[in-house]
Write a protein that holds these residues in place. Sequence first.
Motif, PDB file in Angstrom:
ATOM      1  N   ARG A 188       0.836  -1.211   0.000  1.00  0.00           N
ATOM      2  CA  ARG A 188       0.000   0.000   0.000  1.00  0.00           C
ATOM      3  C   ARG A 188       0.865   1.253   0.000  1.00  0.00           C
ATOM      4  NH1 ARG A 188      -4.378   1.613   4.763  1.00  0.00           N
ATOM      5  NH2 ARG A 188      -4.934   3.664   3.902  1.00  0.00           N
ATOM      6  N   SER A 189       2.001   1.189   0.686  1.00  0.00           N
ATOM      7  CA  SER A 189       2.895   2.351   0.749  1.00  0.00           C
ATOM      8  C   SER A 189       3.396   2.744  -0.636  1.00  0.00           C
ATOM      9  CB  SER A 189       4.080   2.061   1.667  1.00  0.00           C
ATOM     10  OG  SER A 189       4.806   0.931   1.208  1.00  0.00           O
ATOM     11  N   THR A 190       3.562   1.756  -1.518  1.00  0.00           N
ATOM     12  CA  THR A 190       3.999   2.061  -2.890  1.00  0.00           C
ATOM     13  C   THR A 190       2.898   2.802  -3.638  1.00  0.00           C
ATOM     14  OG1 THR A 190       5.390   0.077  -2.919  1.00  0.00           O
ATOM     15  CG2 THR A 190       4.837   1.059  -5.037  1.00  0.00           C
ATOM     16  N   ARG A 191       1.653   2.345  -3.499  1.00  0.00           N
ATOM     17  CA  ARG A 191       0.536   2.976  -4.201  1.00  0.00           C
ATOM     18  C   ARG A 191       0.290   4.396  -3.721  1.00  0.00           C
ATOM     19  NH1 ARG A 191      -1.759  -2.060  -2.787  1.00  0.00           N
ATOM     20  NH2 ARG A 191      -3.240  -1.055  -1.362  1.00  0.00           N
ATOM     21  N   GLU A 192       0.625   4.679  -2.451  1.00  0.00           N
ATOM     22  CA  GLU A 192       0.336   5.999  -1.888  1.00  0.00           C
ATOM     23  C   GLU A 192       1.549   6.931  -1.901  1.00  0.00           C
ATOM     24  OE1 GLU A 192      -1.227   5.362   1.985  1.00  0.00           O
ATOM     25  OE2 GLU A 192      -3.119   4.504   1.278  1.00  0.00           O
ATOM     26  N   ALA A 193       2.664   6.464  -2.427  1.00  0.00           N
ATOM     27  CA  ALA A 193       3.870   7.291  -2.466  1.00  0.00           C
ATOM     28  C   ALA A 193       3.743   8.393  -3.506  1.00  0.00           C
ATOM     29  CB  ALA A 193       5.085   6.415  -2.780  1.00  0.00           C
ATOM     30  N   ASN A 194       4.534   9.458  -3.345  1.00  0.00           N
ATOM     31  CA  ASN A 194       4.536  10.546  -4.322  1.00  0.00           C
ATOM     32  C   ASN A 194       4.948  10.045  -5.699  1.00  0.00           C
ATOM     33  OD1 ASN A 194       3.697  12.556  -2.564  1.00  0.00           O
ATOM     34  ND2 ASN A 194       5.793  13.104  -1.959  1.00  0.00           N
ATOM     35  N   ASP A 195       5.938   9.144  -5.739  1.00  0.00           N
ATOM     36  CA  ASP A 195       6.422   8.595  -7.001  1.00  0.00           C
ATOM     37  C   ASP A 195       6.531   7.075  -6.849  1.00  0.00           C
ATOM     38  OD1 ASP A 195       7.625   7.906  -9.370  1.00  0.00           O
ATOM     39  OD2 ASP A 195       9.255   9.375  -9.227  1.00  0.00           O
ATOM     40  N   PRO A 196       5.506   6.329  -7.248  1.00  0.00           N
ATOM     41  CA  PRO A 196       5.552   4.868  -7.079  1.00  0.00           C
ATOM     42  C   PRO A 196       6.730   4.216  -7.796  1.00  0.00           C
ATOM     43  CG  PRO A 196       3.324   5.604  -7.572  1.00  0.00           C
ATOM     44  CD  PRO A 196       4.205   6.782  -7.768  1.00  0.00           C
ATOM     45  N   TRP A 197       7.078   4.714  -8.984  1.00  0.00           N
ATOM     46  CA  TRP A 197       8.213   4.102  -9.704  1.00  0.00           C
ATOM     47  C   TRP A 197       9.524   4.267  -8.932  1.00  0.00           C
ATOM     48  CZ3 TRP A 197       7.957   0.365 -12.771  1.00  0.00           C
ATOM     49  CH2 TRP A 197       6.963   0.236 -13.743  1.00  0.00           C
ATOM     50  N   ALA A 198       9.699   5.381  -8.252  1.00  0.00           N
ATOM     51  CA  ALA A 198      10.919   5.588  -7.466  1.00  0.00           C
ATOM     52  C   ALA A 198      11.000   4.572  -6.330  1.00  0.00           C
ATOM     53  CB  ALA A 198      10.954   7.007  -6.906  1.00  0.00           C
ATOM     54  N   ILE A 199       9.888   4.294  -5.676  1.00  0.00           N
ATOM     55  CA  ILE A 199       9.869   3.304  -4.598  1.00  0.00           C
ATOM     56  C   ILE A 199      10.192   1.914  -5.141  1.00  0.00           C
ATOM     57  CG2 ILE A 199       8.424   2.212  -2.852  1.00  0.00           C
ATOM     58  CD1 ILE A 199       9.161   5.108  -2.233  1.00  0.00           C
ATOM     59  N   ILE A 200       9.627   1.577  -6.281  1.00  0.00           N
ATOM     60  CA  ILE A 200       9.865   0.258  -6.869  1.00  0.00           C
ATOM     61  C   ILE A 200      11.320   0.114  -7.295  1.00  0.00           C
ATOM     62  CG2 ILE A 200       9.260  -1.252  -8.793  1.00  0.00           C
ATOM     63  CD1 ILE A 200       6.450   0.027  -8.693  1.00  0.00           C
ATOM     64  N   THR A 201      11.857   1.137  -7.940  1.00  0.00           N
ATOM     65  CA  THR A 201      13.257   1.088  -8.381  1.00  0.00           C
ATOM     66  C   THR A 201      14.199   0.924  -7.199  1.00  0.00           C
ATOM     67  OG1 THR A 201      12.752   2.473 -10.295  1.00  0.00           O
ATOM     68  CG2 THR A 201      15.058   2.341  -9.615  1.00  0.00           C
ATOM     69  N   HIS A 202      13.926   1.652  -6.117  1.00  0.00           N
ATOM     70  CA  HIS A 202      14.769   1.526  -4.931  1.00  0.00           C
ATOM     71  C   HIS A 202      14.694   0.106  -4.354  1.00  0.00           C
ATOM     72  CE1 HIS A 202      16.899   2.709  -1.307  1.00  0.00           C
ATOM     73  NE2 HIS A 202      15.921   2.193  -0.573  1.00  0.00           N
ATOM     74  N   ALA A 203      13.509  -0.453  -4.314  1.00  0.00           N
ATOM     75  CA  ALA A 203      13.340  -1.814  -3.788  1.00  0.00           C
ATOM     76  C   ALA A 203      14.068  -2.832  -4.671  1.00  0.00           C
ATOM     77  CB  ALA A 203      11.861  -2.157  -3.690  1.00  0.00           C
ATOM     78  N   VAL A 204      13.997  -2.662  -5.982  1.00  0.00           N
ATOM     79  CA  VAL A 204      14.691  -3.574  -6.892  1.00  0.00           C
ATOM     80  C   VAL A 204      16.194  -3.471  -6.725  1.00  0.00           C
ATOM     81  CG1 VAL A 204      15.130  -4.091  -9.324  1.00  0.00           C
ATOM     82  CG2 VAL A 204      12.813  -3.590  -8.563  1.00  0.00           C
ATOM     83  N   ARG A 205      16.689  -2.249  -6.596  1.00  0.00           N
ATOM     84  CA  ARG A 205      18.139  -2.057  -6.439  1.00  0.00           C
ATOM     85  C   ARG A 205      18.635  -2.724  -5.155  1.00  0.00           C
ATOM     86  NH1 ARG A 205      18.121   2.974  -6.566  1.00  0.00           N
ATOM     87  NH2 ARG A 205      18.628   3.266  -8.767  1.00  0.00           N
ATOM     88  N   ILE A 206      17.940  -2.519  -4.057  1.00  0.00           N
ATOM     89  CA  ILE A 206      18.347  -3.126  -2.784  1.00  0.00           C
ATOM     90  C   ILE A 206      18.315  -4.652  -2.878  1.00  0.00           C
ATOM     91  CG2 ILE A 206      17.723  -3.411  -0.364  1.00  0.00           C
ATOM     92  CD1 ILE A 206      19.027  -0.757  -0.988  1.00  0.00           C
ATOM     93  N   THR A 207      17.261  -5.173  -3.497  1.00  0.00           N
ATOM     94  CA  THR A 207      17.154  -6.629  -3.638  1.00  0.00           C
ATOM     95  C   THR A 207      18.290  -7.186  -4.484  1.00  0.00           C
ATOM     96  OG1 THR A 207      14.748  -6.529  -3.418  1.00  0.00           O
ATOM     97  CG2 THR A 207      15.673  -8.502  -4.435  1.00  0.00           C
ATOM     98  N   CYS A 208      18.639  -6.504  -5.572  1.00  0.00           N
ATOM     99  CA  CYS A 208      19.734  -6.971  -6.436  1.00  0.00           C
ATOM    100  C   CYS A 208      21.066  -6.957  -5.696  1.00  0.00           C
ATOM    101  CB  CYS A 208      19.809  -6.097  -7.685  1.00  0.00           C
ATOM    102  SG  CYS A 208      18.476  -6.350  -8.869  1.00  0.00           S
ATOM    103  N   VAL A 209      21.294  -5.930  -4.904  1.00  0.00           N
ATOM    104  CA  VAL A 209      22.547  -5.838  -4.153  1.00  0.00           C
ATOM    105  C   VAL A 209      22.695  -7.024  -3.206  1.00  0.00           C
ATOM    106  CG1 VAL A 209      23.756  -4.533  -2.371  1.00  0.00           C
ATOM    107  CG2 VAL A 209      22.781  -3.341  -4.335  1.00  0.00           C
ATOM    108  N   TYR A 210      21.658  -7.297  -2.435  1.00  0.00           N
ATOM    109  CA  TYR A 210      21.759  -8.379  -1.450  1.00  0.00           C
ATOM    110  C   TYR A 210      21.660  -9.759  -2.090  1.00  0.00           C
ATOM    111  CZ  TYR A 210      21.692  -5.005   2.314  1.00  0.00           C
ATOM    112  OH  TYR A 210      22.024  -3.988   3.165  1.00  0.00           O
ATOM    113  N   GLU A 211      20.998  -9.851  -3.226  1.00  0.00           N
ATOM    114  CA  GLU A 211      20.982 -11.127  -3.956  1.00  0.00           C
ATOM    115  C   GLU A 211      22.387 -11.461  -4.451  1.00  0.00           C
ATOM    116  OE1 GLU A 211      19.559 -14.589  -5.318  1.00  0.00           O
ATOM    117  OE2 GLU A 211      18.222 -13.097  -4.422  1.00  0.00           O
ATOM    118  N   GLU A 212      23.080 -10.440  -4.950  1.00  0.00           N
ATOM    119  CA  GLU A 212      24.456 -10.655  -5.408  1.00  0.00           C
ATOM    120  C   GLU A 212      25.370 -11.021  -4.238  1.00  0.00           C
ATOM    121  OE1 GLU A 212      27.774  -8.350  -8.172  1.00  0.00           O
ATOM    122  OE2 GLU A 212      26.380  -7.182  -6.949  1.00  0.00           O
ATOM    123  N   ARG A 213      25.204 -10.332  -3.101  1.00  0.00           N
ATOM    124  CA  ARG A 213      26.015 -10.640  -1.925  1.00  0.00           C
ATOM    125  C   ARG A 213      25.729 -12.055  -1.430  1.00  0.00           C
ATOM    126  NH1 ARG A 213      29.979  -9.875  -0.663  1.00  0.00           N
ATOM    127  NH2 ARG A 213      29.889  -9.538   1.574  1.00  0.00           N
TER     128      ARG A 213
END
Length: 295
Positions: free
Chosen positions: A82-107
């Motif tokens: 729900r926080s993504t849907r209500e954010a000022n910029d939903p794409w920014a929230i999604i991109t940040h989540a993807v980046r964090i996930t990729c970093v820790y997946e690689e680690r």
Amino acid sequence: MTRPTSTSTEQTADGAEDFTTGEGLRALLNRLAEGGEDAWVHDPVARDLMEFAADKYRALARKHRLDTWEAVTAAFDAMQYRSTREANDPWAIITHAVRITCVYEERAQGLLCSVHQARRAHVSAFHDPERFSERDTALADYHPAFHTTDLRPSDLEPEPRDSLGSAQACMSAGSAAEDAIAMLCLLDWPADTARAAVEHVCGALTKAGTRQSAYETLRRDRHARALLDLPRRSWAALLKALLGNPHPAYVATSSGRGILLRLLLGETLDLLLRDDDLILALALAAPSGGGGESS
């Protein structure tokens, strides 16, 4: 900061929902959330959204050596909140989540552990495991954990084993220096050069406190070598003979202890003259008319 949900839907020229914009994505996610569990399965726009996310995050996934759909999965998870849907910029929230996930997946792949563990600071602080075959040099040659030696009774004695200039050893240190000078003279070293060199080494040893520190200081002392008029080859051999080989593998050997320490530990000049390797090294290094080698 969050925004209230909106029921308006941005559309493209052909009437399809424009989820490439923040407001269009918000509207689509709200509609899918209201549509229930099967909305993502049967809604054709949801499929287009996931294909768009695959194109959008393909480069990010490749940067972290991941499959594109691993990044898409992280984006899909972020879209459910729900926080993504209500954010000022939903794409920014999604991109940040993807980046964090990729970093820790690689680690996690590097550390050979789960993503959940890799997210913990005390786990991610470790370096990736290395195979013995990944280095040209054998592990035992460079890793300090393998530089162990058996202790001898003399190794357990208190200093002056590494502090030859202490007050208790003054008399024996002076005698050791004289014996070292005599040994060099017997091996065709000029008497004045032998005395000046040994006295300089003993002085540096007194200041440094340990043989290893004195060796490293003297090895780089070009000024002293120039004053003594010794070639680099002779200077290096003399230091190694007087102070011992500094490599940890030789610490408990005669080669690692050096002439001065061996004399202090009770060895005699006659006994040292029977050390063929030592005699040969000093004899070959004897200066023959000054320091002609370049620095």
